[in-house]
Write an enzyme that holds these catalytic residues in place. Structure first.
Site, PDB file in Angstrom:
ATOM      1  N   THR A 155       9.211  -2.772  -6.992  1.00  6.80           N
ATOM      2  CA  THR A 155       7.957  -2.413  -6.314  1.00  6.80           C
ATOM      3  C   THR A 155       8.270  -1.518  -5.116  1.00  6.80           C
ATOM      4  O   THR A 155       9.118  -1.862  -4.296  1.00  6.80           O
ATOM      5  CB  THR A 155       7.233  -3.681  -5.793  1.00  6.80           C
ATOM      6  OG1 THR A 155       7.137  -4.619  -6.844  1.00  6.80           O
ATOM      7  CG2 THR A 155       5.848  -3.347  -5.264  1.00  6.80           C
ATOM      8  N   ALA A 156       7.596  -0.377  -5.052  1.00  3.07           N
ATOM      9  CA  ALA A 156       7.727   0.549  -3.920  1.00  3.07           C
ATOM     10  C   ALA A 156       9.025   1.353  -3.915  1.00  3.07           C
ATOM     11  O   ALA A 156       9.328   2.013  -2.921  1.00  3.07           O
ATOM     12  CB  ALA A 156       7.539  -0.166  -2.585  1.00  3.07           C
ATOM     13  N   ALA A 157       9.764   1.353  -5.035  1.00  2.00           N
ATOM     14  CA  ALA A 157      10.954   2.222  -5.102  1.00  2.00           C
ATOM     15  C   ALA A 157      10.536   3.682  -4.922  1.00  2.00           C
ATOM     16  O   ALA A 157      11.196   4.464  -4.229  1.00  2.00           O
ATOM     17  CB  ALA A 157      11.657   2.047  -6.447  1.00  2.00           C
ATOM     18  N   GLY A 158       9.411   4.027  -5.548  1.00  2.00           N
ATOM     19  CA  GLY A 158       8.905   5.395  -5.431  1.00  2.00           C
ATOM     20  C   GLY A 158       8.507   5.712  -3.987  1.00  2.00           C
ATOM     21  O   GLY A 158       8.677   6.838  -3.515  1.00  2.00           O
ATOM     22  N   ASP A 159       7.971   4.723  -3.280  1.00  2.00           N
ATOM     23  CA  ASP A 159       7.587   4.933  -1.873  1.00  2.00           C
ATOM     24  C   ASP A 159       8.833   5.107  -1.001  1.00  2.00           C
ATOM     25  O   ASP A 159       8.851   5.929  -0.080  1.00  2.00           O
ATOM     26  CB  ASP A 159       6.762   3.749  -1.370  1.00  2.00           C
ATOM     27  CG  ASP A 159       5.487   3.563  -2.182  1.00  2.00           C
ATOM     28  OD1 ASP A 159       4.944   4.572  -2.672  1.00  2.00           O
ATOM     29  OD2 ASP A 159       5.042   2.408  -2.339  1.00  2.00           O
ATOM     30  N   LEU A 217      12.365   9.147 -12.319  1.00  2.00           N
ATOM     31  CA  LEU A 217      12.735   8.634 -13.643  1.00  2.00           C
ATOM     32  C   LEU A 217      13.309   7.231 -13.578  1.00  2.00           C
ATOM     33  O   LEU A 217      14.183   6.864 -14.372  1.00  2.00           O
ATOM     34  CB  LEU A 217      13.755   9.597 -14.291  1.00  2.00           C
ATOM     35  CG  LEU A 217      13.350  11.081 -14.322  1.00  2.00           C
ATOM     36  CD1 LEU A 217      14.513  11.949 -14.779  1.00  2.00           C
ATOM     37  CD2 LEU A 217      12.153  11.270 -15.249  1.00  2.00           C
ATOM     38  N   SER A 235      16.325  -0.175  -1.873  1.00  2.00           N
ATOM     39  CA  SER A 235      15.037  -0.902  -1.811  1.00  2.00           C
ATOM     40  C   SER A 235      14.832  -1.811  -3.017  1.00  2.00           C
ATOM     41  O   SER A 235      14.183  -2.845  -2.900  1.00  2.00           O
ATOM     42  CB  SER A 235      13.864   0.076  -1.670  1.00  2.00           C
ATOM     43  OG  SER A 235      13.550   0.662  -2.921  1.00  2.00           O
ATOM     44  N   ASN A 288       3.588   1.914   2.849  1.00  2.00           N
ATOM     45  CA  ASN A 288       4.999   1.756   2.452  1.00  2.00           C
ATOM     46  C   ASN A 288       5.791   3.027   2.790  1.00  2.00           C
ATOM     47  O   ASN A 288       6.927   2.956   3.268  1.00  2.00           O
ATOM     48  CB  ASN A 288       5.125   1.515   0.939  1.00  2.00           C
ATOM     49  CG  ASN A 288       4.511   0.194   0.513  1.00  2.00           C
ATOM     50  OD1 ASN A 288       4.251  -0.667   1.341  1.00  2.00           O
ATOM     51  ND2 ASN A 288       4.283   0.043  -0.784  1.00  2.00           N
ATOM     52  N   GLY A 306       0.872  -1.187   0.000  1.00  2.00           N
ATOM     53  CA  GLY A 306       0.000   0.000   0.000  1.00  2.00           C
ATOM     54  C   GLY A 306       0.896   1.220   0.000  1.00  2.00           C
ATOM     55  O   GLY A 306       1.803   1.324   0.834  1.00  2.00           O
ATOM     56  N   LYS A 307       0.650   2.124  -0.923  1.00  2.00           N
ATOM     57  CA  LYS A 307       1.595   3.250  -1.058  1.00  2.00           C
ATOM     58  C   LYS A 307       1.716   4.061   0.229  1.00  2.00           C
ATOM     59  O   LYS A 307       2.806   4.494   0.601  1.00  2.00           O
ATOM     60  CB  LYS A 307       1.179   4.153  -2.221  1.00  2.00           C
ATOM     61  CG  LYS A 307       1.355   3.458  -3.561  1.00  2.00           C
ATOM     62  CD  LYS A 307       1.066   4.350  -4.723  1.00  2.00           C
ATOM     63  CE  LYS A 307       0.877   3.537  -5.999  1.00  2.00           C
ATOM     64  NZ  LYS A 307       2.042   2.728  -6.370  1.00  2.00           N
ATOM     65  N   GLY A 308       0.578   4.270   0.928  1.00  2.00           N
ATOM     66  CA  GLY A 308       0.634   5.049   2.159  1.00  2.00           C
ATOM     67  C   GLY A 308       1.459   4.321   3.217  1.00  2.00           C
ATOM     68  O   GLY A 308       2.402   4.878   3.803  1.00  2.00           O
ATOM     69  N   GLY A 358       9.762  -7.354  -2.420  1.00  2.00           N
ATOM     70  CA  GLY A 358       8.637  -6.903  -1.605  1.00  2.00           C
ATOM     71  C   GLY A 358       8.598  -5.406  -1.452  1.00  2.00           C
ATOM     72  O   GLY A 358       9.518  -4.692  -1.871  1.00  2.00           O
TER      73      GLY A 358
END
Ligand code: ATP
Ligand code: RIB
Length: 310
Positions: free
Chosen positions: A251-255, A223, A286, A44, A40-42, A291
């Site tokens: 997955t979740a690198a942006g988070d 990017l 990450s 994470n 979940g983005k929040g 995960g």
């Protein structure tokens, strides 16, 4: 004592299939393995913050299913204050994720309890939100709730970091409440109304300019393996390179990036460019682990990783 960072957002149980390559349309293929992770983005972003040592409070909703206890436990173990994560009857948020060996992924999110986070919930937590050192949000909760949160933080003068993911067109009012807008490349195209094109309708600098004209104080364009481009009122425009690593799961690198950037800026007093460089380091770490929340490094892991790369 530090003013806490408040994350208003989603909690999802990620159901992850690993495959050699992403399937094409209509294709059935045999996967390598299946695992569940807390995501979940929040959540994470809250876990990314807490692992680094931030004081962080999460506002969100969980269901009444077995996933809810796993998600609560994950957040608590990381050190997130979840006293404002409430339960509703029904399913928790879930995400169906396929990740390929190269680290790419596709994600389908089913909101479940996240859809029950409403403006009145934001109102009940007004005091915490108005006294936060920064508020983080994403777009996995109802649109009206994000709009309401935006107007609240704007009147209170609280720095607001909005991850426009998954993207949809945003109102001028919401964008004007944003201090840091952090879209990835496809989200940037959708926000600018050029999605589905060849991606080269505008240069990266032009995308940033065009987004800034819509209202946010600053933008950070994520990017992927190329790093980020940042521009706006509080910074000199700059590219920050990503760190070179062998990606296992992005997955979740942006988070990871958003959590680390918020921590560095709001609780460590770093300048925005330094905060972005640190955040690129945390995000690179990450992607070397599978995960979502499991991939978020602690501060000592991050420092050791950065020391070895620089
Ligand atoms: P996600 O949706 O997977 O959470 P995102 O699409 O929001 O991520 P990305 O631009 O893919 O965001 O990644 C965020 C940041 O993570 C990048 O700006 C970069 O610093 C880091 N990153 C992502 N992929 C890699 C990679 N393969 N190698 C090194 N760093 C990476
Ligand atoms: O950003 C990654 C997250 O997107 C996953 O954890 C999944 O739950 C979706 O929300």
């Amino acid at each position: 004592m530090q003013k806490p960072i408040v994350v208003v957002g989603s909690l999802n149980l990620d159901l992850v299939a690993r495959v050699d390559r992403l399937p094409s349309r209509g294709e059935t293929m045999i996967g390598a393995d299946f695992k569940t992770y807390c995501g979940g983005k929040g959540a994470n972003q809250a876990v990314a913050l807490a692992r680094l040592g931030a004081e962080v409070k999460m506002i969100g909703k969980l269901g009444s299913d077995i996933f809810a206890s796993q998600l609560r436990e994950g957040m608590e173990q990381a050190g997130v204050d979840i006293s404002s994560v409430e339960s509703v009857a029904g399913s928790s948020g879930t995400a169906l994720i396929t990740t390929s060996n190269g680290g790419d992924n596709t994600i389908v999110v089913i909101p479940g309890a996240n859809a029950a986070l409403l403006p009145e919930d934001i109102d009940r937590h007004r005091e915490q939100i108005e006294h936060a050192s920064m508020v983080l949000a994403q777009l996995e909760i109802p649109h009206e709730t994000t709009e309401y949160l935006g107007s609240m933080v704007r009147s209170a003068g609280v720095p607001f970091l909005l991850d426009p993911a998954p993207a949809y067109p945003l109102s001028h009012e919401l964008l004007e409440s944003v201090t840091w807008l952090t879209p990835n490349e496809s989200e940037t195209q959708l926000l600018l109304g050029v999605e589905g094109g060849d991606g080269s309708a505008y240069s990266i600098e032009e995308c940033a300019d065009r987004l800034l004209r819509r209202g946010p104080r600053n933008v950070i364009l994520k990017l992927g393996a190329r790093g980020v481009y940042m521009a706006g009122k509080d910074i000199e425009s700059a590219y920050i390179d990503a760190f070179q690593v062998d990606a296992v799961d992005t997955t979740a690198a942006g988070d990871a990036f958003n959590g680390a950037f918020a921590f560095a800026l709001a609780q460590q007093g770093m300048a925005p460019q330094d905060a972005a460089k640190f955040a690129c380091g945390v995000a690179a770490f990450s992607v070397t682990r599978p995960g979502a929340q499991t991939s978020m490094p602690t501060m000592s892991e991050s420092m050791a990783f950065l020391a070895q790369l620089t």
